[in-house]
Design a protein around this motif. Structure first.
Motif: not given
Length: 603
Positions: A360-363, A418-425
């Motif tokens: 979906r594109g949630h960053v 830390g972490a960079v996520t896309l749609d929670g992944v």
């Protein structure tokens, strides 16, 4: 795990003893892995070369036998039987040796080409999968050197040098054995001569090893300088750097010449030394053999055989010395190539990838800390949430961390913490196929590959139809200029897009991104190459391009920022302002000042 810094260190010539051992082991592992799939072919080559060498060694013994037995039989008893027998055997060994040598050459060439095919493919495949950090540190000239001059040097070793070594070593061993059988006392002369010979060979090997390692380093520098100069020829002409480039390249070329002269001088010392030991040994054999003939303890035929064997023993040692030349160069080249192949991606693929087919594109940036290598921290404990479908513009001074943020979203780099996520992944867990399909970056340098315009637009979707390619070009406003090209969409963009302007290359890259249809689109100074009319022309195209997807825009031109839903002003790796363009313009903060200065510049 190898590091980029370690690879850079491969270009040093001042290795410690432990480093030398480690590099030799690494190179040996690579060579074994290349030869392992070719066991049968290598075994057959070994059998053929042993047989061919053994046949060659029979020649002097047959000549001695003929002189001792066949010739007296003819002169004293008119008996031609022994002569025909010995002569026939000599012809058979000569013809058989030649046939076996020809077969060996074909077999060895086949092994060589298979090894080079495997090695060249490995280097290309491996350099592609290495992370961006490697390519930003390891210059393109050095990579080209690995694929060209280094592989050519290895090819020369396998083609000719290995042949010289195998023939030289085996022929020397077989010759010594035959000499001992014919006359063990002459064999003792070779045993005595082996002492100074071993010292000479040891000196030459060590000295040439140091020289050739330096030679490979300087050779790579020459290639790097040439590639960088030709790649940056426009900048060089713009700043009139030709005289400085000439001086630097001439200096490197002279260094390369000097190190090659050092290797020639080494061989110029080795060869006369080898000839002196050979002459001394032959002299002793002739002297002692002649004395024994006068005593009636030896025959002229066996003396001839002994002299030929001693001479033949030293002759291939010159070939071995030539092999050492090839070997040192190839060993240094193999060190460089194995160094590249030992590099591991700093952004590795996940062991158990998570599939995300419909992103979906949630960053989200979750407490991300990042620094390039051991340098200063660019993003300290950075947290940011970008909802799906939102267009975010990043604004700030140079070095604020905007492009770094984009590289982390594209997973060109991984966060230190830390972490960079896309749609929670977490991007580190996402399947590479889904990652590349979901996130696309368009950079300022719109690189076009060799091929047609249509091929370049379809880069992200090779299976796209021609109509889909045209539709993408129409959507971003690239269709008119493409159709004006000599062959339209089938025009060859030639060298780095030389047939189209910088702005037109950028439009093609927009069409490429539109066709790829990612969930997240990153524009990193993507309109910097466009003039004002072109930029205005694609404003509507950008609206189409960015619709229904998450977009991150990095731009200094505030006209591009105006289409964003949200503006982030960054400074020293932190967000100091966050809001809509209109809200920030109405305020008194950093963005309002930048916007006011931009409007004044237009007036």
């Amino acid at each position: 795990m190898s590091t980029v810094q370690g690879t850079a260190g491969e270009d040093r010539s001042d290795y410690t003893r432990d480093e030398n051992r480690a590099i030799r082991r690494r190179s040996l592992r690579l060579l074994v892995s290349l030869l392992a799939p070719l066991k049968r072919q290598v075994t057959l080559v070994a059998i053929v070369v042993v047989a061919q060498t053994a046949v060659r060694v029979l020649g002097p013994a047959l000549l001695g036998l003929g002189l001792n037995t066949a010739l007296p039989a003819v002169t004293q008893r008119a008996d031609w039987g022994p002569a025909w027998l010995v002569g026939g055997a000599y012809v058979v060994t000569a013809v058989g040796g030649a046939a076996l040598l020809a077969w060996y050459d074909v077999l060895a060439a086949r092994v060589t080409q298979n090894v080079l095919l495997d090695l060249r493919t490995r280097v290309f495949r491996h350099t592609q999968i290495l992370s961006l950090e490697f390519h930003e540190t390891y210059t393109s000239g050095r990579i080209i050197s690995r694929q060209t001059s280094d592989l050519d040097t290895i090819r020369e070793l396998l083609n000719g040098g290995l042949n010289q070594l195998v023939h030289g070593a085996l022929y020397g061993v077989f010759t010594f054995i035959a000499l001992v059988i014919v006359d063990w006392q002459s064999g003792l002369v070779l045993v005595v001569a082996a002492v100074p010979l071993a010292l000479l060979m040891r000196w030459f090997y060590r000295a040439s090893q140091r020289t050739y390692r330096v030679s490979r380093v300087i050779s790579a520098k020459v290639i790097v300088k040439f590639v960088e100069t030709m790649t940056g020829i426009r900048a060089g002409k713009a700043f009139r750097t030709e005289p400085r480039n000439d001086t630097e390249f001439s200096g490197l070329s002279m260094e390369y010449r000097d190190v090659n002269m050092r290797s020639i001088r080494l061989f110029g010392t080795f060869e006369p030394g080898l000839m002196a030991i050979s002459a001394f040994s032959i002299g002793l054999v002739v002297l002692w053999g002649g004395m024994r003939i006068t005593w009636g303890e030896f025959s002229i035929g066996f003396l001839l055989s002994a002299v030929l064997y001693v001479r033949n023993f030293f002759t291939p040692l010159q070939e071995v010395a030539m092999f050492l030349n090839s070997f040192q160069a190839a060993a240094a080249a193999l060190e460089k190539v194995s160094g590249v192949l030992e590099e591991e991606p700093t952004v590795p693929d996940p062991a158990r990838p998570v599939v995300l087919s419909g992103a979906r594109g949630h960053v989200r940036f979750d407490e991300v800390t990042f620094a390039y290598g051991t340098g200063r921290t660019i993003l300290p404990e950075f947290t940011l949430d970008i909802p799906a479908g939102q267009t975010v513009a990043l604004v700030g001074t140079t070095g604020a961390g905007k492009s770094t943020l984009a590289k982390l979203v594209s997973r060109f780099y991984d966060p230190s913490e830390g972490a960079v996520t896309l749609d929670g992944v977490d991007l580190r867990e996402l399947h590479p196929r889904d990652l590349r399909r979901a996130i696309v970056m368009v950079t300022q340098e719109a690189y076009l590959f060799s091929g047609t315009v249509a091929d370049n637009i379809a880069l992200g979707r090779p299976d796209a139809t021609f109509d889909e390619i045209v539709a993408a070009a129409v959507a971003v406003g690239a269709d008119p200029f493409i159709r004006s090209l000599p062959d339209g969409y089938h025009s060859d963009v030639n060298k780095r897009g030389g047939r189209v302007s910088a702005g037109q290359r950028q439009l093609i890259s927009f069409a490429r991104a539109f066709l790829a249809d990612p969930a997240v689109l990153i524009l990193d100074e993507a309109t910097a190459s466009l003039d004002i009319p072109s930029e205005r022309m694609i404003q509507d195209a950008l609206q189409t391009l960015l619709a229904d997807r998450t977009a991150i825009i990095i731009a200094h031109r505030l006209s591009t920022v105006a289409i964003a839903d949200r503006v982030l002003v960054m400074e020293h790796g932190r967000v100091i302002e966050d809001g809509t363009p209109d809200a920030l313009i109405a305020g008194t903060g950093k963005f309002a000042q930048l916007h006011a200065a931009w409007r004044e510049s237009l007036v």
